[in-house]
Scaffold this motif. Structure first.
Motif, short mmCIF file in Angstrom:
data_model
loop_
_atom_site.label_atom_id
_atom_site.label_comp_id
_atom_site.label_asym_id
_atom_site.label_seq_id
_atom_site.Cartn_x
_atom_site.Cartn_y
_atom_site.Cartn_z
N GLY A 11 10.32 -3.41 -2.72
CA GLY A 11 10.88 -4.11 -1.57
C GLY A 11 12.34 -4.43 -1.77
O GLY A 11 12.82 -4.57 -2.90
N LEU A 12 13.06 -4.55 -0.66
CA LEU A 12 14.49 -4.86 -0.74
C LEU A 12 14.75 -6.13 -1.54
O LEU A 12 15.71 -6.20 -2.31
CB LEU A 12 15.06 -5.02 0.67
N ALA A 57 0.84 -1.21 0.00
CA ALA A 57 0.00 0.00 0.00
C ALA A 57 0.87 1.25 0.00
O ALA A 57 0.53 2.26 -0.63
CB ALA A 57 -0.93 0.00 1.22
N ALA A 58 1.99 1.18 0.70
CA ALA A 58 2.92 2.32 0.72
C ALA A 58 3.72 2.39 -0.58
O ALA A 58 3.94 3.48 -1.12
CB ALA A 58 3.87 2.21 1.91
N PHE A 59 4.14 1.24 -1.10
CA PHE A 59 4.92 1.23 -2.34
C PHE A 59 4.13 1.85 -3.49
O PHE A 59 4.69 2.50 -4.37
CB PHE A 59 5.32 -0.19 -2.70
N SER A 60 2.81 1.63 -3.48
CA SER A 60 2.00 2.17 -4.57
C SER A 60 1.99 3.70 -4.56
O SER A 60 1.77 4.33 -5.59
CB SER A 60 0.57 1.64 -4.49
N LYS A 105 20.48 -3.97 -3.51
CA LYS A 105 19.90 -3.87 -2.17
C LYS A 105 19.52 -5.25 -1.64
O LYS A 105 19.68 -5.54 -0.46
CB LYS A 105 18.67 -2.96 -2.18
N ARG A 106 18.99 -6.09 -2.51
CA ARG A 106 18.61 -7.45 -2.12
C ARG A 106 19.81 -8.22 -1.58
O ARG A 106 19.74 -8.82 -0.50
CB ARG A 106 18.01 -8.20 -3.32
N ASP A 107 20.91 -8.18 -2.29
CA ASP A 107 22.10 -8.92 -1.88
C ASP A 107 22.64 -8.37 -0.56
O ASP A 107 23.06 -9.13 0.31
CB ASP A 107 23.17 -8.85 -2.96
N ILE A 136 3.21 6.76 7.07
CA ILE A 136 3.91 5.50 7.32
C ILE A 136 4.20 4.84 5.98
O ILE A 136 3.29 4.62 5.18
CB ILE A 136 3.05 4.60 8.23
N PHE A 137 5.46 4.54 5.71
CA PHE A 137 5.83 4.06 4.38
C PHE A 137 6.83 2.91 4.39
O PHE A 137 7.26 2.46 3.33
CB PHE A 137 6.42 5.21 3.55
N GLY A 138 7.23 2.44 5.55
CA GLY A 138 8.24 1.39 5.59
C GLY A 138 7.92 0.34 6.63
O GLY A 138 6.87 0.37 7.27
#
Length: 199
Positions: free
Chosen positions: A51-52, A42-45, A58-60, A168-170
Motif C-alpha cells: 500500500g502507498l 488480496a491483490a497485494f498477495s 510514495k507514502r509522503d 482487479i489489483f488496485g
C-alpha cells in the motif's frame, strides 16, 4: 447498459475521492454504479505490491497529493493517525446490507468513506461499523450479527479472490463493458471511453 463496476478498499485515499464523483459521473453517462468493496490485501498477495501508506517516498507523496486534491475540491480529508485500517468489518457490513437493499448499501459505503476520512470511524471495528445501521434503516444488533455470519465471511473472501482473478489489483479500479481503468486519475478517460464507444 452495463453498470460501471467501482472496486475499492475503504482505506484507499484515492478511492475516497472517486467515491465523491462516481455517482454523478455515471448519471451523466447514462450508467449506474455497482459498488464493490474488497480487501486490497488480496491483490497485494498476488502482485507483491504494498500500500502507498507503507511504501517509503510514495507514502509522503500520496499524503501531499491527497491534501492537495482535498483543498482543490473543498473536501474534508483527515484519515486516522493509524491509517490505513484493515476495513474488513466495513466490507462485510456492506455486502450484508446489500443483500437487504442495494440502495442502502451504496448510502452506507458513502457514509463509511466520509466518516473514515474525517477520523470518526474505525472501519476495522464491527461494533463501530454496526452503529451506522440506523442511518440506513437497520438495527445495529442485526448488522453486527451479519458481519459475524460465517457464510458472509466466506462470500466476502470469495469476492476478493474473484476480483483478483478478473485482473482487479488496485483501488479505485473500474470496469466498464469489460474495459479496465485503474486509478482515480483515469475517471475522465473512462468517461470519454464510454461516450465514444472506445478506441
Amino acid at each position: 447498459m452495463n453498470p460501471i463496476e467501482f472496486w475499492f478498499d475503504f482505506s484507499s485515499g484515492y478511492a475516497f475521492f472517486a467515491a465523491q464523483r462516481i455517482e454523478a459521473l455515471a448519471a451523466e453517462l447514462g450508467r449506474t454504479v455497482l459498488w464493490r468493496p474488497y480487501m486490497l490485501g488480496a491483490a497485494f498477495s498476488v502482485t507483491g505490491a504494498r500500500g502507498l501508506s507503507s511504501t517509503p517516498l510514495k507514502r509522503d507523496y500520496a499524503q501531499r497529493d491527497w491534501a492537495r486534491i482535498a483543498r482543490q475540491r473543498g473536501l474534508t480529508f483527515r484519515p486516522p493517525a493509524d491509517h490505513p485500517h484493515v476495513a474488513l468489518a466495513a466490507t462485510r457490513a456492506f455486502y450484508w446490507i446489500e443483500a437487504q437493499s442495494p440502495d442502502a448499501a451504496t448510502a452506507f459505503a458513502q457514509r463509511v468513506f466520509d466518516l473514515y476520512f474525517s477520523d470518526r470511524l474505525d472501519t476495522a471495528s464491527p461494533e463501530a461499523v454496526s452503529r451506522l445501521g440506523p442511518e440506513v434503516g437497520l438495527e445495529p444488533e442485526a448488522l453486527l450479527a451479519g458481519i459475524a455470519d460465517p457464510a458472509l465471511k466466506e462470500t466476502v473472501r470469495k469476492i476478493g479472490e474473484d476480483a483478483v482473478a478478473r485482473g482487479i489489483f488496485g483501488s479505485p479500479f473500474f470496469l466498464v463493458d469489460d474495459e479496465p481503468f485503474w486509478g482515480w486519475d483515469r475517471m475522465e478517460m473512462m468517461a470519454e471511453w464510454i461516450r465514444t464507444g472506445g478506441w
